[in-house]
Design a protein around this motif. Structure first.
Motif, PDB file in Angstrom:
ATOM      1  N   UNK A  26       0.838  -1.202   0.000  1.00  0.00           N
ATOM      2  CA  UNK A  26       0.000   0.000   0.000  1.00  0.00           C
ATOM      3  C   UNK A  26       0.871   1.248   0.000  1.00  0.00           C
ATOM      4  N   UNK A  27       1.875   1.236   0.858  1.00  0.00           N
ATOM      5  CA  UNK A  27       2.767   2.389   0.979  1.00  0.00           C
ATOM      6  C   UNK A  27       3.386   2.713  -0.384  1.00  0.00           C
TER       7      UNK A  27
ATOM      8  N   UNK B 133     -10.911  -0.252  -0.100  1.00  0.00           N
ATOM      9  CA  UNK B 133     -11.576  -1.426   0.478  1.00  0.00           C
ATOM     10  C   UNK B 133     -10.567  -2.464   0.942  1.00  0.00           C
ATOM     11  N   UNK B 134      -9.466  -2.598   0.194  1.00  0.00           N
ATOM     12  CA  UNK B 134      -8.444  -3.580   0.544  1.00  0.00           C
ATOM     13  C   UNK B 134      -7.717  -3.173   1.829  1.00  0.00           C
ATOM     14  N   UNK B 135      -7.427  -1.888   1.944  1.00  0.00           N
ATOM     15  CA  UNK B 135      -6.759  -1.391   3.149  1.00  0.00           C
ATOM     16  C   UNK B 135      -7.663  -1.590   4.364  1.00  0.00           C
TER      17      UNK B 135
ATOM     18  N   UNK C   5     -10.464  -2.477   9.512  1.00  0.00           N
ATOM     19  CA  UNK C   5     -11.049  -1.126   9.556  1.00  0.00           C
ATOM     20  C   UNK C   5     -10.295  -0.159  10.463  1.00  0.00           C
ATOM     21  N   UNK C   6      -9.124  -0.549  10.891  1.00  0.00           N
ATOM     22  CA  UNK C   6      -8.315   0.413  11.654  1.00  0.00           C
ATOM     23  C   UNK C   6      -7.983   1.613  10.783  1.00  0.00           C
ATOM     24  N   UNK C   7      -7.717   1.333   9.504  1.00  0.00           N
ATOM     25  CA  UNK C   7      -7.518   2.397   8.522  1.00  0.00           C
ATOM     26  C   UNK C   7      -8.604   2.239   7.466  1.00  0.00           C
ATOM     27  N   UNK C   8      -9.347   3.289   7.235  1.00  0.00           N
ATOM     28  CA  UNK C   8     -10.483   3.223   6.320  1.00  0.00           C
ATOM     29  C   UNK C   8     -10.499   4.477   5.449  1.00  0.00           C
ATOM     30  N   UNK C   9      -9.562   4.570   4.508  1.00  0.00           N
ATOM     31  CA  UNK C   9      -9.488   5.772   3.687  1.00  0.00           C
ATOM     32  C   UNK C   9     -10.675   5.880   2.731  1.00  0.00           C
TER      33      UNK C   9
ATOM     34  N   UNK D  63      -9.403   9.593  -1.783  1.00  0.00           N
ATOM     35  CA  UNK D  63      -8.092   9.979  -1.263  1.00  0.00           C
ATOM     36  C   UNK D  63      -6.954   9.238  -1.962  1.00  0.00           C
ATOM     37  N   UNK D  64      -7.300   8.203  -2.714  1.00  0.00           N
ATOM     38  CA  UNK D  64      -6.293   7.412  -3.395  1.00  0.00           C
ATOM     39  C   UNK D  64      -6.424   7.566  -4.902  1.00  0.00           C
TER      40      UNK D  64
END
Length: 265
Positions: free
Chosen positions: A13-14, A67-69, A75-79, A83-84
């Protein structure tokens, strides 16, 4: 990454966000990882970033999606999708020549059991006990710290501490009093080996990367001092590495044949 570790999903992801959302040079991102990850590796780190950029498996860049993140972080990170980067295109046009041709493993000079030998331990392989050390005529031992060679920029103190601990642990396991060297002026290596009268330096195989480049510089001084640089390479390394040209799955398909050919099955 404050502890020097990063999950594989997070690395992908990074890299994708760095390249396609922030539109930053992938080489700078690869350098950032290399300087801060404890398991930084010159081959897998660089090729991982090339893969994310669509340069290794050409035409297939990695697309970080919201959705993958969210799914793999519970769901700790839910962009938000906005934003992407909505669409990603590989960077093939920036490197149209593609990957270099696959070259065979280089031939190594193996240790001569009768010659006075200096054992060199590096972070590239901290298992020298896998080889026949008792048969060698050792006159000196050293560890060589080289993590600072990873980048012209400062390397994380965590990386340096990890390397230092691994080298000291290795020397302790094989019960030797090792001199602690640092990869600085390349001619220092020949000076160290000459003091106890070594005519060869033996070390586990050092593959491509910053340390290998430094060792090639050091080899000039070794030749002038009449000292050979010799290496051990495990049979299964020699058997597996020729297949490691296109990711894990190509190697996986060959595992039964490799095990059979090396007598391990």
């Amino acid at each position: 990454m404050i502890d020097g570790y990063l999950d594989n999903h997070a690395r992908m992801w990074f890299a994708s966000i760095w390249i396609f959302t922030l539109e930053l040079p992938w080489r700078l991102g690869a350098d950032f990882f290399f300087r801060n990850l404890l398991d930084g590796d010159p081959a897998s780190n660089t090729l991982g970033w090339r893969w994310a950029a669509g340069l290794h498996t050409r035409g297939k860049p990695y697309h970080a999606q919201a959705w993958n993140i969210a799914r793999f972080t519970n769901n700790r990170f839910d962009p938000r999708p906005a934003e992407l980067a909505a669409v990603v295109e590989g960077l093939e046009s920036e490197e149209p020549e593609g990957l270099p041709s696959v070259t065979p493993l280089r031939t190594v000079q193996v240790p001569d059991l009768d010659r006075p030998t200096a054992l060199l331990i590096t972070e590239e392989d901290c298992r020298p006990e896998d080889f026949d050390l008792p048969s060698m005529n050792f006159v000196g031992y050293a560890t060589l710290s080289a993590s600072h060679l990873r980048s012209p920029l400062p390397v994380s103190p965590l990386v340096k501490e990890f390397e230092h601990g691994a080298l000291r642990d290795t020397a302790s396991r094989i019960a030797v009093d090792a001199t602690e060297l640092r990869a600085g002026v390349p001619t220092d290596l020949s000076r160290w080996a000459s003091r106890p009268g070594a005519t060869q330096i033996a070390t586990p195989y050092i593959p491509t990367g910053p340390l290998r480049d430094w060792m090639l510089e050091a080899k000039r001084g070794l030749v002038e001092a009449g000292i050979d640089l010799v290496e051990w390479r495990r049979e299964w390394d020699s058997a597996i590495w020729p297949y490691a040209t296109a990711g894990f799955f190509k190697v996986k398909k060959q595992i039964p044949a490799i095990l059979h050919n090396t007598g391990l099955m």
